[in-house]
Design a protein around this motif. Structure first.
Motif, PDB file in Angstrom:
ATOM      1  N   PHE A  98     -21.023  44.270  -1.664  1.00  0.00           N
ATOM      2  CA  PHE A  98     -19.823  43.724  -2.626  1.00  0.00           C
ATOM      3  C   PHE A  98     -18.866  43.170  -1.293  1.00  0.00           C
ATOM      4  O   PHE A  98     -18.846  43.735  -0.126  1.00  0.00           O
ATOM      5  CB  PHE A  98     -19.028  45.087  -2.759  1.00  0.00           C
ATOM      6  N   ALA A  99     -18.479  41.870  -1.860  1.00  0.00           N
ATOM      7  CA  ALA A  99     -17.557  41.158  -0.869  1.00  0.00           C
ATOM      8  C   ALA A  99     -16.171  40.987  -1.275  1.00  0.00           C
ATOM      9  O   ALA A  99     -16.059  40.189  -1.979  1.00  0.00           O
ATOM     10  CB  ALA A  99     -18.201  39.820  -0.601  1.00  0.00           C
ATOM     11  N   PRO A 100     -15.160  41.928  -1.045  1.00  0.00           N
ATOM     12  CA  PRO A 100     -13.945  42.094  -1.565  1.00  0.00           C
ATOM     13  C   PRO A 100     -13.068  40.866  -1.189  1.00  0.00           C
ATOM     14  O   PRO A 100     -12.218  40.382  -1.767  1.00  0.00           O
ATOM     15  CB  PRO A 100     -13.471  43.272  -1.078  1.00  0.00           C
ATOM     16  N   ASP A 101     -13.719  40.087  -0.336  1.00  0.00           N
ATOM     17  CA  ASP A 101     -12.780  38.809   0.093  1.00  0.00           C
ATOM     18  C   ASP A 101     -13.330  37.459  -0.793  1.00  0.00           C
ATOM     19  O   ASP A 101     -12.757  36.587  -0.491  1.00  0.00           O
ATOM     20  CB  ASP A 101     -12.877  38.408   1.360  1.00  0.00           C
ATOM     21  N   VAL A 102     -14.397  37.721  -1.407  1.00  0.00           N
ATOM     22  CA  VAL A 102     -14.918  36.579  -2.319  1.00  0.00           C
ATOM     23  C   VAL A 102     -14.053  36.988  -3.780  1.00  0.00           C
ATOM     24  O   VAL A 102     -14.554  37.633  -4.562  1.00  0.00           O
ATOM     25  CB  VAL A 102     -16.246  36.688  -2.429  1.00  0.00           C
ATOM     26  N   ARG A 103     -13.070  36.253  -3.887  1.00  0.00           N
ATOM     27  CA  ARG A 103     -12.324  36.408  -5.125  1.00  0.00           C
ATOM     28  C   ARG A 103     -12.304  35.191  -6.126  1.00  0.00           C
ATOM     29  O   ARG A 103     -12.094  34.144  -5.541  1.00  0.00           O
ATOM     30  CB  ARG A 103     -11.038  36.922  -4.787  1.00  0.00           C
ATOM     31  N   VAL A 104     -12.022  35.613  -7.294  1.00  0.00           N
ATOM     32  CA  VAL A 104     -11.653  34.706  -8.167  1.00  0.00           C
ATOM     33  C   VAL A 104     -10.488  35.045  -9.248  1.00  0.00           C
ATOM     34  O   VAL A 104     -10.122  36.290  -9.154  1.00  0.00           O
ATOM     35  CB  VAL A 104     -13.143  34.451  -9.298  1.00  0.00           C
ATOM     36  N   HIS A 105      -9.865  34.160  -9.914  1.00  0.00           N
ATOM     37  CA  HIS A 105      -8.838  34.698 -10.885  1.00  0.00           C
ATOM     38  C   HIS A 105      -9.550  34.607 -12.220  1.00  0.00           C
ATOM     39  O   HIS A 105     -10.135  33.770 -12.738  1.00  0.00           O
ATOM     40  CB  HIS A 105      -7.627  33.807 -10.727  1.00  0.00           C
ATOM     41  N   HIS A 106      -8.895  35.495 -13.177  1.00  0.00           N
ATOM     42  CA  HIS A 106      -9.132  35.688 -14.578  1.00  0.00           C
ATOM     43  C   HIS A 106      -8.125  36.278 -15.249  1.00  0.00           C
ATOM     44  O   HIS A 106      -7.297  37.317 -14.872  1.00  0.00           O
ATOM     45  CB  HIS A 106     -10.539  36.688 -14.487  1.00  0.00           C
ATOM     46  N   GLU A 107      -7.823  35.700 -16.370  1.00  0.00           N
ATOM     47  CA  GLU A 107      -6.728  36.183 -17.411  1.00  0.00           C
ATOM     48  C   GLU A 107      -7.372  36.731 -18.374  1.00  0.00           C
ATOM     49  O   GLU A 107      -8.180  36.444 -19.183  1.00  0.00           O
ATOM     50  CB  GLU A 107      -6.095  34.714 -17.937  1.00  0.00           C
ATOM     51  N   PHE A 108      -7.164  38.285 -18.404  1.00  0.00           N
ATOM     52  CA  PHE A 108      -7.662  39.057 -19.205  1.00  0.00           C
ATOM     53  C   PHE A 108      -7.043  39.074 -20.705  1.00  0.00           C
ATOM     54  O   PHE A 108      -5.735  38.776 -20.891  1.00  0.00           O
ATOM     55  CB  PHE A 108      -7.386  40.668 -18.696  1.00  0.00           C
ATOM     56  N   GLU A 109      -7.835  39.320 -21.605  1.00  0.00           N
ATOM     57  CA  GLU A 109      -7.589  39.193 -23.037  1.00  0.00           C
ATOM     58  C   GLU A 109      -6.803  40.473 -23.392  1.00  0.00           C
ATOM     59  O   GLU A 109      -6.403  41.369 -22.747  1.00  0.00           O
ATOM     60  CB  GLU A 109      -8.528  39.034 -23.999  1.00  0.00           C
ATOM     61  N   GLY A 110      -6.246  40.343 -24.623  1.00  0.00           N
ATOM     62  CA  GLY A 110      -5.463  41.558 -25.163  1.00  0.00           C
ATOM     63  C   GLY A 110      -6.508  42.871 -25.592  1.00  0.00           C
ATOM     64  O   GLY A 110      -7.436  42.592 -25.536  1.00  0.00           O
ATOM     65  N   PHE A 111      -5.821  43.867 -25.948  1.00  0.00           N
ATOM     66  CA  PHE A 111      -6.397  45.131 -26.370  1.00  0.00           C
ATOM     67  C   PHE A 111      -7.632  44.961 -27.364  1.00  0.00           C
ATOM     68  O   PHE A 111      -8.674  45.146 -27.070  1.00  0.00           O
ATOM     69  CB  PHE A 111      -5.559  46.224 -26.894  1.00  0.00           C
ATOM     70  N   TRP A 112      -7.328  44.221 -28.319  1.00  0.00           N
ATOM     71  CA  TRP A 112      -8.363  44.207 -29.506  1.00  0.00           C
ATOM     72  C   TRP A 112      -9.524  43.458 -29.320  1.00  0.00           C
ATOM     73  O   TRP A 112     -10.565  43.543 -29.551  1.00  0.00           O
ATOM     74  CB  TRP A 112      -7.798  43.974 -31.001  1.00  0.00           C
ATOM     75  N   PRO A 113      -9.214  42.237 -28.622  1.00  0.00           N
ATOM     76  CA  PRO A 113     -10.451  41.307 -28.187  1.00  0.00           C
ATOM     77  C   PRO A 113     -11.344  41.997 -27.337  1.00  0.00           C
ATOM     78  O   PRO A 113     -12.585  42.188 -27.472  1.00  0.00           O
ATOM     79  CB  PRO A 113      -9.867  40.071 -27.548  1.00  0.00           C
ATOM     80  N   ILE A 114     -10.760  42.725 -26.182  1.00  0.00           N
ATOM     81  CA  ILE A 114     -11.657  43.846 -25.582  1.00  0.00           C
ATOM     82  C   ILE A 114     -12.156  44.832 -26.168  1.00  0.00           C
ATOM     83  O   ILE A 114     -13.414  45.142 -25.745  1.00  0.00           O
ATOM     84  CB  ILE A 114     -10.842  44.142 -24.282  1.00  0.00           C
ATOM     85  N   VAL A 115     -11.806  45.523 -27.034  1.00  0.00           N
ATOM     86  CA  VAL A 115     -12.341  46.644 -27.834  1.00  0.00           C
ATOM     87  C   VAL A 115     -13.579  45.821 -28.566  1.00  0.00           C
ATOM     88  O   VAL A 115     -14.714  46.546 -28.546  1.00  0.00           O
ATOM     89  CB  VAL A 115     -11.327  47.190 -28.724  1.00  0.00           C
ATOM     90  N   ARG A 116     -13.406  44.724 -29.143  1.00  0.00           N
ATOM     91  CA  ARG A 116     -14.560  44.284 -29.901  1.00  0.00           C
ATOM     92  C   ARG A 116     -15.756  43.995 -28.974  1.00  0.00           C
ATOM     93  O   ARG A 116     -16.746  44.091 -29.043  1.00  0.00           O
ATOM     94  CB  ARG A 116     -13.910  42.944 -30.848  1.00  0.00           C
ATOM     95  N   LYS A 117     -15.202  43.475 -27.533  1.00  0.00           N
ATOM     96  CA  LYS A 117     -16.531  42.926 -26.966  1.00  0.00           C
ATOM     97  C   LYS A 117     -17.036  44.261 -26.389  1.00  0.00           C
ATOM     98  O   LYS A 117     -18.256  44.222 -26.372  1.00  0.00           O
ATOM     99  CB  LYS A 117     -15.624  42.087 -25.524  1.00  0.00           C
ATOM    100  N   TYR A 118     -16.359  45.102 -25.952  1.00  0.00           N
ATOM    101  CA  TYR A 118     -16.825  46.238 -25.594  1.00  0.00           C
ATOM    102  C   TYR A 118     -17.841  47.104 -26.604  1.00  0.00           C
ATOM    103  O   TYR A 118     -18.863  47.769 -26.391  1.00  0.00           O
ATOM    104  CB  TYR A 118     -16.071  47.456 -24.903  1.00  0.00           C
ATOM    105  N   ASP A 141     -10.851  29.153  -0.900  1.00  0.00           N
ATOM    106  CA  ASP A 141     -11.910  29.464   0.116  1.00  0.00           C
ATOM    107  C   ASP A 141     -13.026  30.261  -0.295  1.00  0.00           C
ATOM    108  O   ASP A 141     -13.608  30.851   0.358  1.00  0.00           O
ATOM    109  CB  ASP A 141     -11.170  30.236   1.278  1.00  0.00           C
ATOM    110  N   THR A 142     -13.119  30.321  -1.861  1.00  0.00           N
ATOM    111  CA  THR A 142     -13.967  31.260  -2.234  1.00  0.00           C
ATOM    112  C   THR A 142     -15.261  30.722  -1.911  1.00  0.00           C
ATOM    113  O   THR A 142     -16.258  31.639  -1.446  1.00  0.00           O
ATOM    114  CB  THR A 142     -13.928  31.126  -3.699  1.00  0.00           C
ATOM    115  N   LEU A 143     -15.783  29.532  -2.153  1.00  0.00           N
ATOM    116  CA  LEU A 143     -17.050  29.121  -1.965  1.00  0.00           C
ATOM    117  C   LEU A 143     -17.377  29.130  -0.255  1.00  0.00           C
ATOM    118  O   LEU A 143     -18.674  29.530   0.158  1.00  0.00           O
ATOM    119  CB  LEU A 143     -17.121  27.575  -2.092  1.00  0.00           C
ATOM    120  N   LYS A 144     -16.390  28.863   0.318  1.00  0.00           N
ATOM    121  CA  LYS A 144     -16.682  29.077   1.875  1.00  0.00           C
ATOM    122  C   LYS A 144     -16.996  30.280   2.485  1.00  0.00           C
ATOM    123  O   LYS A 144     -17.855  30.407   3.192  1.00  0.00           O
ATOM    124  CB  LYS A 144     -15.197  28.265   2.520  1.00  0.00           C
ATOM    125  N   LYS A 145     -16.449  31.237   1.911  1.00  0.00           N
ATOM    126  CA  LYS A 145     -16.418  32.644   2.070  1.00  0.00           C
ATOM    127  C   LYS A 145     -18.224  32.921   1.694  1.00  0.00           C
ATOM    128  O   LYS A 145     -18.805  33.640   2.445  1.00  0.00           O
ATOM    129  CB  LYS A 145     -15.741  33.642   1.716  1.00  0.00           C
TER     130      LYS A 145
END
Length: 339
Positions: free
Chosen positions: A191-211, A92-96
């Motif tokens: 902000f539309a809190p009912d418009v949602r997607v799923h995302h798998e977060f990476e581990g600690f060090w990949p996110i540290v490098r990204k930030y 229902d993401t696109l529909k919303k």
């Protein structure tokens, strides 16, 4: 050919591991009046995405801003929907999204949110998912008059996007933040809190490098604006981070002071001088300051800590009532407790 209402723009760079799942989830959407355009940022691999997907290939790697802009040039829909290549949508993401623009003609731009579920049971992905969800739904400054146009899932009228000149291609990261500032000068981002997607977060060090690399573009934005605008954070979160870093720094100093105290205390110089006593007093002061920073840190984190407690309690109670009660993530056969 029927004109699509939504044009879905996805930048991709060597994204074969996730892009297929996103396209599959899009094709399972209950809303059908859309087109899918992938901006291939000179990937080293070929994408086999089936029919109904337009791929625009850049001749050299120029970053996601350029890939999105290239996709927009081929878009025919009235509403541009930006998605990252590593998310999946719900049926229902696109529909919303379509409903919100159809029902409110004054709506210019909106942003959705990642859900808080994770396939991984590792600590950091679970923590990051809860942290982001809590920020958007629980901790966001109530007096903030606009939200980050986050391209994990965001939508904007095509005519407005064109008027603004698109994404700034000089920003290989943080391009969504830079565009947010330009949108917010003239329009509201809801902000539309009912418009949602799923995302798998990476581990600690990949996110540290990204930030770490994002900090370069953050500083570039600050130099241009000469203003810290917490568009992607809150004042509470900022103070919490400062007190947390301060606490860790004081703990480190505590070990140093303790080392000097031991050296002076057990050496001939120390026994005949006041050096040992000096570092002993410093250690006591450091301990008191560390405790103060820790209390302040926990105080400013209390909303998030309470949120985590409530999620954990709800999950436990749900499983006790019905051990088979689960929710499926889009594009996944794995089941998770409903929270």
């Amino acid at each position: 050919m029927k004109k699509p209402y939504l044009s879905i723009i996805i930048p991709a760079y060597n994204a074969s591991g996730t892009l297929g799942a996103l396209v599959t989830s899009l094709k399972k959407s209950s809303y059908k009046n859309y087109e899918i355009i992938v901006g291939d940022d000179a990937s080293h691999e070929q994408y086999l995405l089936g029919s109904g997907v337009t791929i625009i290939r850049l001749t050299r790697n120029r970053g996601p801003a350029a890939a999105r802009n290239a996709g927009v040039k081929k878009a025919r829909g009235d509403i541009l929907v930006f998605l990252d290549a590593d998310v999946t949508v719900y049926p229902d993401t696109l529909k919303k999204i379509a409903e919100k623009f159809r029902q409110d003609h004054d709506l210019t731009a909106l942003t959705g949110v990642w859900d808080k579920h994770q396939k991984s049971r590792a600590f950091f992905p679970q923590f990051k998912a809860l942290r982001d969800w809590s920020y958007w739904t629980n901790e966001r400054d109530r007096d903030g008059y606009y939200y980050l146009f986050s391209t994990r899932v965001a939508a904007i009228k095509r005519e407005v996007f064109a008027r603004l000149g698109g994404f700034n291609e000089a920003f290989r990261q943080m391009e969504d933040v830079e565009l947010t500032y330009r949108i917010a000068k003239r329009y509201a981002i809801i902000f539309a809190p009912d418009v949602r997607v799923h995302h798998e977060f990476e581990g600690f060090w990949p996110i540290v490098r990204k930030y770490f690399w994002r900090s370069f573009y953050w500083s570039r934005l600050w130099r241009a604006r000469r203003k810290f605008d917490p568009v992607a954070t809150t004042m509470w979160e900022t103070v919490s981070a400062v007190t947390g870093v301060g606490f860790l720094g004081l703990v480190g100093l505590g070990f140093i002071f303790a080392g000097f105290y031991s050296i002076f205390n057990f050496s001939a110089i120390g026994r005949s001088a006041s050096g040992g006593q000096f570092f002993h007093q410093l250690s006591i002061l450091n301990y008191q300051l560390s405790l103060l920073f820790l209390i302040a840190h926990l105080l400013f984190l209390r909303r998030f800590l309470w949120f985590v407690y409530e999620v954990s309690r709800h999950r436990t109670r749900s499983l006790r009532r019905d051990p088979d009660r689960r929710t499926l993530l889009p594009g996944s056969k794995m089941k998770f407790s409903m929270v």
